[in-house]
Scaffold this motif. Structure first.
Motif, PDB file in Angstrom:
ATOM      1  N   GLU A 222     -11.328   8.233  -0.267  1.00  0.00           N
ATOM      2  CA  GLU A 222     -11.638   8.908  -1.528  1.00  0.00           C
ATOM      3  C   GLU A 222     -10.605   8.534  -2.573  1.00  0.00           C
ATOM      4  O   GLU A 222     -10.907   8.412  -3.747  1.00  0.00           O
ATOM      5  CB  GLU A 222     -11.659  10.418  -1.315  1.00  0.00           C
ATOM      6  N   ARG A 223      -9.383   8.322  -2.122  1.00  0.00           N
ATOM      7  CA  ARG A 223      -8.322   7.761  -2.962  1.00  0.00           C
ATOM      8  C   ARG A 223      -7.685   6.632  -2.181  1.00  0.00           C
ATOM      9  O   ARG A 223      -7.369   6.784  -0.995  1.00  0.00           O
ATOM     10  CB  ARG A 223      -7.281   8.811  -3.322  1.00  0.00           C
ATOM     11  N   THR A 224      -7.508   5.532  -2.842  1.00  0.00           N
ATOM     12  CA  THR A 224      -6.896   4.373  -2.198  1.00  0.00           C
ATOM     13  C   THR A 224      -5.709   3.947  -3.032  1.00  0.00           C
ATOM     14  O   THR A 224      -5.843   3.661  -4.221  1.00  0.00           O
ATOM     15  CB  THR A 224      -7.900   3.211  -2.084  1.00  0.00           C
ATOM     16  N   ASP A 225      -4.535   3.921  -2.418  1.00  0.00           N
ATOM     17  CA  ASP A 225      -3.316   3.508  -3.112  1.00  0.00           C
ATOM     18  C   ASP A 225      -2.971   2.091  -2.694  1.00  0.00           C
ATOM     19  O   ASP A 225      -2.849   1.783  -1.496  1.00  0.00           O
ATOM     20  CB  ASP A 225      -2.153   4.441  -2.771  1.00  0.00           C
ATOM     21  N   ILE A 226      -2.792   1.239  -3.678  1.00  0.00           N
ATOM     22  CA  ILE A 226      -2.400  -0.151  -3.436  1.00  0.00           C
ATOM     23  C   ILE A 226      -1.041  -0.341  -4.077  1.00  0.00           C
ATOM     24  O   ILE A 226      -0.897  -0.248  -5.300  1.00  0.00           O
ATOM     25  CB  ILE A 226      -3.424  -1.128  -4.055  1.00  0.00           C
ATOM     26  N   THR A 227      -0.011  -0.566  -3.246  1.00  0.00           N
ATOM     27  CA  THR A 227       1.354  -0.690  -3.762  1.00  0.00           C
ATOM     28  C   THR A 227       1.949  -2.008  -3.291  1.00  0.00           C
ATOM     29  O   THR A 227       1.469  -2.646  -2.354  1.00  0.00           O
ATOM     30  CB  THR A 227       2.231   0.472  -3.275  1.00  0.00           C
ATOM     31  N   GLY A 228       3.013  -2.384  -3.971  1.00  0.00           N
ATOM     32  CA  GLY A 228       3.706  -3.623  -3.617  1.00  0.00           C
ATOM     33  C   GLY A 228       4.367  -4.205  -4.843  1.00  0.00           C
ATOM     34  O   GLY A 228       4.126  -3.782  -5.981  1.00  0.00           O
ATOM     35  N   ASP A 229       5.208  -5.194  -4.587  1.00  0.00           N
ATOM     36  CA  ASP A 229       5.934  -5.843  -5.674  1.00  0.00           C
ATOM     37  C   ASP A 229       4.970  -6.713  -6.491  1.00  0.00           C
ATOM     38  O   ASP A 229       3.817  -6.913  -6.108  1.00  0.00           O
ATOM     39  CB  ASP A 229       7.062  -6.709  -5.095  1.00  0.00           C
ATOM     40  N   ASN A 230       5.465  -7.218  -7.607  1.00  0.00           N
ATOM     41  CA  ASN A 230       4.658  -8.125  -8.418  1.00  0.00           C
ATOM     42  C   ASN A 230       4.287  -9.361  -7.610  1.00  0.00           C
ATOM     43  O   ASN A 230       5.018  -9.794  -6.722  1.00  0.00           O
ATOM     44  CB  ASN A 230       5.439  -8.551  -9.673  1.00  0.00           C
TER      45      ASN A 230
END
Length: 505
Positions: free
Chosen positions: A25-33
């Protein structure tokens, strides 16, 4: 309709060799440039349209490696039913898949088009897409969900005079036709009014140039009538004298004619009197017998008697005519003619004065009629101008009411649909503003908030719920939870790509 992303599979797509994203329902996509966060946002739109999230053509070629085939698959759930769509590129040839079945481009596009409109989907999926479109397209998309106020609702908010005017006109024509009719009337009547003013001025100047007598018209007519009466009386006498003189001259001519006959008769008498009686035939010269001579003599006597009788008749007729002539009088009309010649010119100045009076009166009537025509033209012109002002006021009120309906959809944003021109006309425009700042001048954080609010309005109005992708979320501390599935991309320094899907508890 609600659209949910279930699974996204990337094979050799840009920086991703092989990755599967399971959305929650919520998807977080994280990471460096440069970890490929934004690529995941581009993949769904590539599958559907072959574009990036802003609708531009997308090159899916791997960046740091080579691959024979590029393939992206997206598992959707549309109102509870799953649909797998895919797109691959191999040797520059695109292959389409519907539920893993290879399909023609037309078949694939038909499936996608039945799901949702392209611009609407991209606007709901990427909050930055809607503001990137041309303002006319933005305006059209938003207004298709907001009905314009009906004429009756608009005019009831207008002043009574304008209300009554437009209410009557709407029974025959629509607003645009009313505007066209009276815009044309205005142009025509403006020219006509200028011409009417010019005619009135010209006639007035001619009227002012007339030097009219101070003597009343009736007095002039009475004086002229008296002179004309005297002239007619003298002319009547002249006519009678002419008739008498004509008879006198005619009688004289008859006497002269008879006198000529008398003179001719006198000249003939010696010849007749002295005519010899010949005793032989004039033709054959043979001697006449006694009886023939007697006959010749008798013929001469008869002719003498006839001559005397005719001569006497002429003398008597001449005497009778002379007696008549003595009883007649030849009238000398010289004095009478002179009197008429002296009297008649006395009426000339009077006739001229009367003519000027008449011309003055006619010009007065022409000036009066010209002023009437001018006033009527001005009245008609003002009427058309008033109607055009009513149309302008109607459009302004309609725009105001429509703007209020649109504005009621938003909590923090304001939307400008019209701008006023120098001539007072309203021109269509479209500007999204936050705290009186246009969208193009908003900060990244303000732009995200504005875009999310705008896409939620579009979602609610269109009854279409789609996932929404929020990129660069690290630039904003917080934002209101949008309608639909949320995909958030955030930069975390020094971190490898991390994808976490969270479902509601």
């Amino acid at each position: 309709m609600q659209v949910i992303f279930k699974t996204l599979i990337l094979n050799n797509f840009k920086s991703h060799r092989d990755i599967t994203v399971n959305f929650g329902e919520r998807t977080d996509i994280t990471g460096d440039n440069a970890e490929g966060k934004s690529t995941i946002c581009e993949a769904p739109t590539y599958v559907l349209y072959g574009t990036d999230a802003l609708g531009s053509k997308l090159d899916p070629t791997p960046i740091t490696y080579e691959a024979e085939e590029i393939k992206v698959s997206l598992l959707l759930e549309v109102d509870g039913k799953e649909l797998m769509l895919g797109r691959s590129l191999k040797k520059n040839k695109t292959i389409y898949y519907v539920n893993e079945v290879p399909s023609k481009a037309g078949e694939f596009n038909e499936v996608v088009e039945k799901l949702f409109d392209k611009d609407l989907f991209l606007s709901l999926f990427n909050p930055s897409y809607f503001p990137s479109m041309h303002w006319e397209k933005q305006r059209s998309m938003l207004l298709q969900y907001v009905t314009s106020p009906i004429n009756k609702d608009v005019i009831k908010h207008m002043p009574d005079e304008q209300n009554k005017c437009l209410a009557a006109l709407f029974k025959k024509h629509n607003l645009e036709d009313i505007k066209k009719i009276h815009a044309e009337n205005k142009n025509t009547l403006e020219k006509k009014y200028i011409a009417a003013q010019s005619r009135t001025k010209t006639l007035q100047e001619r009227l002012e140039q007339i030097n009219i007598s101070n003597v009343p018209l009736e007095s002039l007519k009475a004086e002229l009538a008296q002179i004309d009466k005297q002239v007619r009386e003298k002319e009547s006498l002249l006519d009678k004298a002419w008739e008498k003189n004509q008879a006198y001259n005619s009688l004289q001519a008859k006497i002269r004619n008879i006198q000529d006959q008398v003179e001719m008769s006198k000249e003939h008498w010696p010849l007749l009197k002295n005519e010899e009686i010949e005793d032989s035939c004039r033709t054959c010269k043979r001697p006449l017998d006694e009886e023939s001579v007697t006959t010749v003599k008798k013929d001469k006597e008869i002719r003498i008697e006839n001559y005397k009788a005719n001569h006497e008749k002429l003398l008597k007729e001449r005497a009778g005519l002379k007696a008549q002539l003595e009883e007649m009088e030849f009238i000398d009309v010289t004095e009478l003619r002179n009197e008429i010649r002296e009297l008649d010119p006395q009426g000339t100045p009077l006739r001229e004065a009367i003519r000027i009076h008449g011309e003055f009166g006619r010009l007065q009537e022409q000036v009066k009629q010209a002023q009437t025509d001018e006033n009527e033209t001005l009245h008609s012109l003002n009427e058309s101008i008033f109607i055009l002002d009513c149309v302008k006021a109607f459009k302004a009120k309609e725009a105001e009411l429509q703007g209020e309906k649109v504005q009621a959809l938003f909590e923090t944003l304001s939307v400008r649909l019209f701008e006023e021109q120098r001539n007072g006309e309203l021109k269509n425009t479209f500007e999204i503003e936050l705290d009186k700042k246009p969208y193009r001048k908003l900060s990244t954080a303000e732009g995200i908030r504005a875009g999310l609010e705008l896409r939620d309005v579009l979602s609610q109005q269109s009854d279409l719920i789609t996932p929404v992708f929020v990129d660069n979320a690290e630039s904003i501390t917080s934002f209101k939870q949008p309608v639909g599935q949320l995909i958030v991309s955030r930069v975390v320094a020094g971190q490898k790509l991390k994808i976490e899907g969270v479902d509601a508890e």
